[in-house]
Design a protein around this motif. Structure first.
Motif, short mmCIF file in Angstrom:
data_model
loop_
_atom_site.label_atom_id
_atom_site.label_comp_id
_atom_site.label_asym_id
_atom_site.label_seq_id
_atom_site.Cartn_x
_atom_site.Cartn_y
_atom_site.Cartn_z
N LEU A 39 -5.01 1.85 74.35
CA LEU A 39 -3.92 1.67 73.38
C LEU A 39 -2.72 2.51 73.77
O LEU A 39 -2.87 3.72 74.01
N PRO A 40 -1.54 1.94 73.86
CA PRO A 40 -0.34 2.73 74.20
C PRO A 40 -0.06 3.74 73.09
O PRO A 40 -0.18 3.43 71.90
N GLY A 41 0.28 4.94 73.48
CA GLY A 41 0.61 5.98 72.51
C GLY A 41 -0.59 6.68 71.92
O GLY A 41 -0.44 7.53 71.04
N ASP A 42 -1.82 6.28 72.31
CA ASP A 42 -3.02 6.91 71.77
C ASP A 42 -3.62 7.83 72.84
O ASP A 42 -3.54 9.06 72.77
N GLY A 43 -4.26 7.22 73.83
CA GLY A 43 -4.79 7.99 74.96
C GLY A 43 -6.03 8.81 74.64
O GLY A 43 -6.52 9.56 75.48
N GLY A 44 -6.60 8.70 73.41
CA GLY A 44 -7.79 9.45 73.06
C GLY A 44 -9.05 8.74 73.47
O GLY A 44 -9.05 7.69 74.11
N HIS A 45 -10.20 9.32 73.04
CA HIS A 45 -11.50 8.70 73.30
C HIS A 45 -11.99 8.07 72.02
O HIS A 45 -11.74 8.55 70.92
N GLY A 46 -12.74 7.03 72.16
CA GLY A 46 -13.34 6.40 71.01
C GLY A 46 -12.95 4.93 70.88
O GLY A 46 -12.41 4.32 71.81
N THR A 47 -13.24 4.41 69.70
CA THR A 47 -13.03 2.98 69.43
C THR A 47 -12.17 2.82 68.19
O THR A 47 -12.29 3.59 67.23
N LYS A 48 -11.34 1.77 68.21
CA LYS A 48 -10.50 1.44 67.04
C LYS A 48 -10.78 -0.01 66.66
O LYS A 48 -10.55 -0.93 67.45
N ALA A 49 -11.31 -0.18 65.43
CA ALA A 49 -11.56 -1.53 64.90
C ALA A 49 -10.41 -1.89 63.94
O ALA A 49 -10.02 -1.07 63.11
N VAL A 50 -9.88 -3.14 64.07
CA VAL A 50 -8.76 -3.59 63.23
C VAL A 50 -9.18 -4.87 62.49
O VAL A 50 -9.65 -5.84 63.13
N VAL A 51 -9.03 -4.85 61.16
CA VAL A 51 -9.31 -6.01 60.30
C VAL A 51 -8.02 -6.39 59.59
O VAL A 51 -7.35 -5.51 59.01
N SER A 52 -7.63 -7.68 59.63
CA SER A 52 -6.44 -8.14 58.89
C SER A 52 -6.69 -9.56 58.37
O SER A 52 -7.41 -10.34 58.99
N PHE A 53 -6.06 -9.84 57.25
CA PHE A 53 -6.18 -11.19 56.66
C PHE A 53 -5.08 -11.39 55.64
O PHE A 53 -4.41 -10.43 55.20
N LEU A 54 -4.88 -12.68 55.24
CA LEU A 54 -3.93 -13.03 54.18
C LEU A 54 -4.63 -12.92 52.85
O LEU A 54 -5.63 -13.60 52.60
N PRO A 55 -4.15 -12.07 51.96
CA PRO A 55 -4.82 -11.95 50.65
C PRO A 55 -4.77 -13.28 49.90
O PRO A 55 -3.79 -14.02 49.96
N LYS A 56 -5.80 -13.60 49.19
CA LYS A 56 -5.90 -14.83 48.40
C LYS A 56 -5.92 -14.48 46.93
O LYS A 56 -6.48 -13.45 46.52
N LYS A 57 -5.30 -15.39 46.11
CA LYS A 57 -5.33 -15.19 44.66
C LYS A 57 -6.67 -15.64 44.10
O LYS A 57 -7.39 -16.43 44.70
#
Length: 996
Positions: free
Chosen positions: A971-989
């Motif tokens: 990841l640019p700007g991170d450079g650390g060790h480990g894992t990054k999980a990303v969750v995204s979605f469109l909220p529903k009514k």
């Protein structure tokens, strides 16, 4: 503007006529069935009916419609006509019993039993009707008296006396037997012998006015007076009239075959002040209609119409040397000068031809193109053969030729003349020549063909040529048509319109309004562009003192007033011909030089417009190989409804203005409103236009309305109105036209197609819905299966962690851990039944899970949760979605050395919900390398389950959810060790979640 009507100028006397009235002639060429005409009648609707030897003709003011034997008429030769108070039009045909026409249908002895009881009569039949609508039919050896309802009341037996005619004189009924006049009682019975002629007069005529009777007999005519029950002779005449008639003013008319018709005014109680009409013609009868128009019926020449307000003309029959009059001018004493096409100048004084002046015509033709008068009284005539001067003096006029033949052969033929400062400017075929005062030798001052010369209000001379307009300012060099294209044409006429204005006529553009200044043209405008009715084919013009323009054209005389309104005068008004060469107005008298003679119309204000009405007279349409005509006369009292069949083509409606002046030229306005068709025939277009009542207006110059192929199926309500040129409208006629559509055009075919398409779409939708429900059910089952896999996975990992607290034993931590585990297990069982839960519940569940993990690892594990306050607490979140990610991070993402840190962050961006889970463990790359070098290591089952759950949620709820894992080192700007999980979605009514 004050509009004008034409008044007849009659100068008749018993000795003859000085000019010819403007009769209108109707013959077989105009639609009359035959030129032998016996009788005429105007019915209550305003139609004129004429009996001819070739059938019965109906005239609506525009067209003749003929009725013959094929239409129900007993015989084509119609001798007499009568209309009773019930609207029945009775006909007397040659050697036939009476018949009548009612509601567009003929009734004869074959269709009416009452008529069958009438015996034949060689002498014809006559009709008389009392005010109580009792109708008497006489003429044979017996008469008939009919009730108002048409039933036979009585047969009138005359014994030895045959009653030919019955007339009302005063309050008494007088019968005419042919050789005597008898008094009749109220029932028609013989009462008293009043007057006996002693001479048989079978077939002769008998006419009356209020108290006088006129008898035409074999040896002359007798005028009688009826007073105090007896008859006295007033006067006799040797004239043997064939037919007698009494007009509405009480004047007697008599017709003499081969000699015309004569009118007596009866002013002196005798045959006083006779006025002859159509002398030498075979006039058979005279009839006056309700507007005072006289119709002269002839044998062999059709019908002659003389309106009460009509012009007069001088024709070759009135001793004119030629009928083609070309130019007009007024002398200082008010006489009229007229030039013809054979070198003659005619002088008219006080409406009479006073003198003929022959200027000569060497080859039989010599056009007198212009006549000009100087203020001194000297007149000039410009002809093809010379330039003539007429000095004021005695009569006959003395004309002298100013141009010698040898001079004319060098400079060309004269075309136009203008006089300025004592100098004569003569336009010729080769240019402009000038004559000094007193000189007979011309001097050429300009070259180029000349058509007309005229001065403007500033005294500057203008030349019209074959290619444009030229000015004296630059010696006629510059053509102003180069700058103003409307002028680049042959100039036919030029007139000064006051300071700064010229009126110019060209064949292409018609009348032009030319603004000038100091010999230059500032602007040019075509007058036709601002007229509602353009005027074309203009030959000449005259400007009246009030600024009105009078135009001589090939279609009559046109008047354009100051408001731009147009009036037209034609042969209908008494012009000898519609081809007018010149026009001149003096006082209230309009003179027109025409190709048929010289015409004079006397103008007078008309303050009494005639009330007329518009009539729909007929309708015509075509079907394959057949043309149909619907006769609609006599149906004006009810709405006329016409229904066209589906295959009808080229429909055309015919109109007329009834009870109008014959001189009126009509145009028609048709207001149309579309209505709904009958239910079985409705079309989509008709439905839309009919519901909103679409309106439009059609304008026609002629008496017909041709629809062509532009009339779409529909039901149309028309309101048609005839208008005169002065804008007077007649009483409108309302009628309805229904155009039936082809079955393929109706709305029902479209509806059937739409229904079939809708049914197919509905079937497809149902099938697709079933498939979708099946797929949804399968997806839900799969989702439940995934949740069932997640729960044991979580339970198994948690139980394995409990063992840590027993080796070495730590009962307190084990107790706390088991407490948290059982609480989470209870929530897990509850949440596993739901797809979505509020965001705050998801956060609470995950915080409690992380607390249980921290209890397990102690100081070796830390976690952070941020961004919760930026997310709505009621946002719907997929239940237990983050727990497997957190569990995977705590098992596989622990730091190899030191403290393991797990960060959980929430935020909204671009209307999408975002969640990141970051650890400081070995990272994805290291884990993958370890699995590669240690094949026996157990793979992570939770990651695969999450991917499948994401796919199921997207399919069921369209969340557009994305689940991604990244090695932090990439990841640019991170450079650390480990894992990054990303969750995204469109909220529903909530509503959207429940609907799915």
């Amino acid at each position: 503007m004050k509009w004008f009507a034409i008044l007849l100028v009659l100068c008749f006397s018993s000795r003859g006529i000085a000019q010819t009235p403007g009769y209108l002639n109707f013959t077989i060429e105009r639609g009359l069935p035959g030129n032998l005409v016996y009788c005429a009648l105007q019915d209550r609707e305003g139609y004129l009916w004429f009996g001819t030897d070739k059938g019965l003709a109906r005239f609506d003011g525009e067209h003749f419609k003929t009725y013959g034997v094929e239409d129900g008429l007993p015989d084509p030769e119609v001798l007499d006509l009568y209309e009773d108070l019930h609207g029945r039009l009775w006909t007397v045909c040659f050697r036939q019993k009476p018949a009548y026409r009612l509601n567009g249908r003929f009734f004869t002895e074959k269709t009416d039993p009452l008529l069958a009881g009438i015996s034949h009569n060689a002498f014809g039949f006559y009709f008389f009707e009392k005010q109580d609508s009792t109708l008497w039919i006489t003429g044979g050896d017996q008469g008939f008296r009919l009730s108002p309802h048409g039933s036979l009341l009585a047969r009138l037996y005359m014994s030895q006396t045959i009653i030919l005619q019955i007339k009302k004189v005063g309050n008494d009924l007088i019968g005419y037997t042919g050789d005597a006049l008898v008094l009749l009682d109220s029932l028609g019975n013989f009462s008293e012998l009043l007057f006996e002629t002693g001479k048989s007069a079978w077939g002769k005529s008998f006419s009356t006015n209020s108290d006088r009777l006129l008898l035409a007999q074999n040896d002359g005519t007798t005028l009688l007076e009826y007073r105090e029950g007896s008859i006295h002779t007033v006067a006799t005449s040797p004239l043997v009239f064939q037919k007698l008639y009494t007009d509405r003013r009480g004047r007697f008319w008599g017709c003499l075959p081969g000699k015309g018709a004569v009118c007596f005014d009866n002013a002196e109680g005798s045959f006083s002040n006779p006025v002859w009409h159509l002398p030498g013609r075979k006039v058979t009868n005279v009839y006056e209609d309700r507007l005072g128009n006289f119709w002269f019926l002839t044998s062999g020449e059709g019908i002659f119409l003389l309106p009460p307000k009509q012009g007069v003309s001088w024709l070759p029959a009135d001793k004119l040397p030629s009928s083609n009059i070309l130019s007009l001018a007024l002398t200082s004493n008010g006489d009229l000068l007229a030039g013809d096409d054979i070198g003659n100048v005619l002088r008219f004084s006080r409406g009479q031809l006073a003198e003929k002046i022959a200027l000569g015509a060497k080859d039989g033709s010599n056009f007198v193109r212009q006549i000009v008068q100087e203020p001194s009284g000297t007149c000039w005539a410009v002809t093809d053969e010379g330039f003539f001067e007429w000095k004021k003096g005695g009569h006959p006029a003395r004309w002298s030729e100013l141009m010698r033949q040898e001079v004319r052969s060098h400079i060309g033929s004269p075309k136009s003349l203008a006089i300025k400062d004592g100098k004569r400017w003569l336009g010729i075929s080769l240019g402009i020549a000038t004559f000094a005062k007193g000189s007979r030798l011309p001097v050429m001052t300009s070259e180029g063909r000349v058509t007309v010369l005229a001065h403007d209000a500033e005294g500057i001379l203008w030349k019209g040529g074959t290619e444009g307009l030229f000015s004296e300012r630059d010696c006629f060099h510059y053509n102003w048509g180069e700058r103003h294209p409307l002028l680049k044409s042959r100039i036919a006429a030029i007139r000064s319109g006051g300071l700064g204005r010229l009126w110019v006529v060209t064949p292409e553009s018609g009348l032009l309004d030319v603004r000038v200044s100091v010999g230059g043209v500032r602007s040019v405008e075509a007058v036709n562009r601002r007229l509602s009715r353009p005027v074309k084919d203009i030959k000449n013009l005259f400007i009246a003192a009030n600024g009105d323009l009078w135009l001589a054209t090939n279609r009559g005389v046109f008047l354009i007033d100051q408001m731009g309104e147009v009036a037209q005068f034609t042969t209908r008004h008494g012009l000898a011909s519609n081809e007018v060469n010149d026009v001149l107005l003096t006082g209230d008298t309009l003179w027109a030089a025409t190709a048929g003679g010289l015409s004079m119309l006397v103008l007078q204000e008309n303050d009494a417009p005639v009330n007329f009405k518009t009539a729909l007279t007929g309708f015509n349409y075509q079907r394959p190989d057949t043309t149909f005509f619907l006769d609609l006369s006599g149906k004006s009292n009810s709405l006329t409804a016409i229904v066209l069949p589906q295959d009808a083509r080229m429909p055309e409606a015919f109109f007329a203005g009834l009870n109008r002046r014959p001189t009126d030229v009509l145009h028609y306005r048709h207001e149309r409103v579309e209505r709904l068709l009958p239910f079985p025939y409705i079309t989509f277009g008709n439905l839309l236009d009919g519901l909103r009542g679409r309106r439009d207006t059609l304008e026609t110059d002629g008496a017909s309305l041709l629809f062509g192929t532009s009339l779409l199926p529909g039901r149309y309500r028309f309101r048609s109105t005839a208008f005169t040129f002065v804008g007077q409208g007649g009483e409108p006629v309302v009628w309805e036209l229904t155009v039936l559509p082809h079955w393929a055009q109706t709305i029902w075919l479209w509806l059937a197609g739409i229904l079939a398409l809708s049914f197919g779409l509905w079937r497809f939708y149902r099938l697709r819905t079933k498939v979708y429900k099946m797929e949804t059910s399968v997806s839900q089952l799969k989702l439940q299966g995934l949740r069932a896999q997640i729960n044991p996975h979580f339970v198994g990992n948690s139980i394995n962690a409990i063992q840590k607290f027993f080796y070495p034993p730590d009962p307190e931590k084990a107790s706390n851990y088991i407490h948290l585990f059982t609480m989470l297990l209870r929530k897990t069982l509850l949440l596993s039944e739901q797809d979505f839960i509020p965001f705050i519940e998801e956060v609470t569940y995950n915080r409690e899970y992380l607390e249980m993990i921290k209890l397990r690892y102690g100081s070796q594990f830390e976690y952070e949760i941020s961004g919760v306050e930026d997310i709505p607490s009621d946002l719907l979140f997929p239940a237990m979605f983050l727990q497997p990610i957190l569990e995977n991070a705590t098992i596989h993402g622990l730091a190899p050395k030191g403290v393991s840190v797990l960060k959980l962050h929430f935020f909204m961006e671009n209307n999408r919900f975002h969640c990141t889970v970051t650890d400081n463990g070995a990272g994805i790359k290291t884990s993958m390398e370890r699995k590669r070098t240690n094949p026996g290591e157990r793979p992570s089952k939770g990651t695969e389950i999450l991917k499948n759950k994401t796919a199921m949620l997207n399919r069921l709820h369209h969340l557009y959810m994305r689940l991604e894992w990244h090695d932090r080192s990439d990841l640019p700007g991170d450079g650390g060790h480990g894992t990054k999980a990303v969750v995204s979605f469109l909220p529903k009514k909530q509503a959207a979640i429940q609907s799915t």
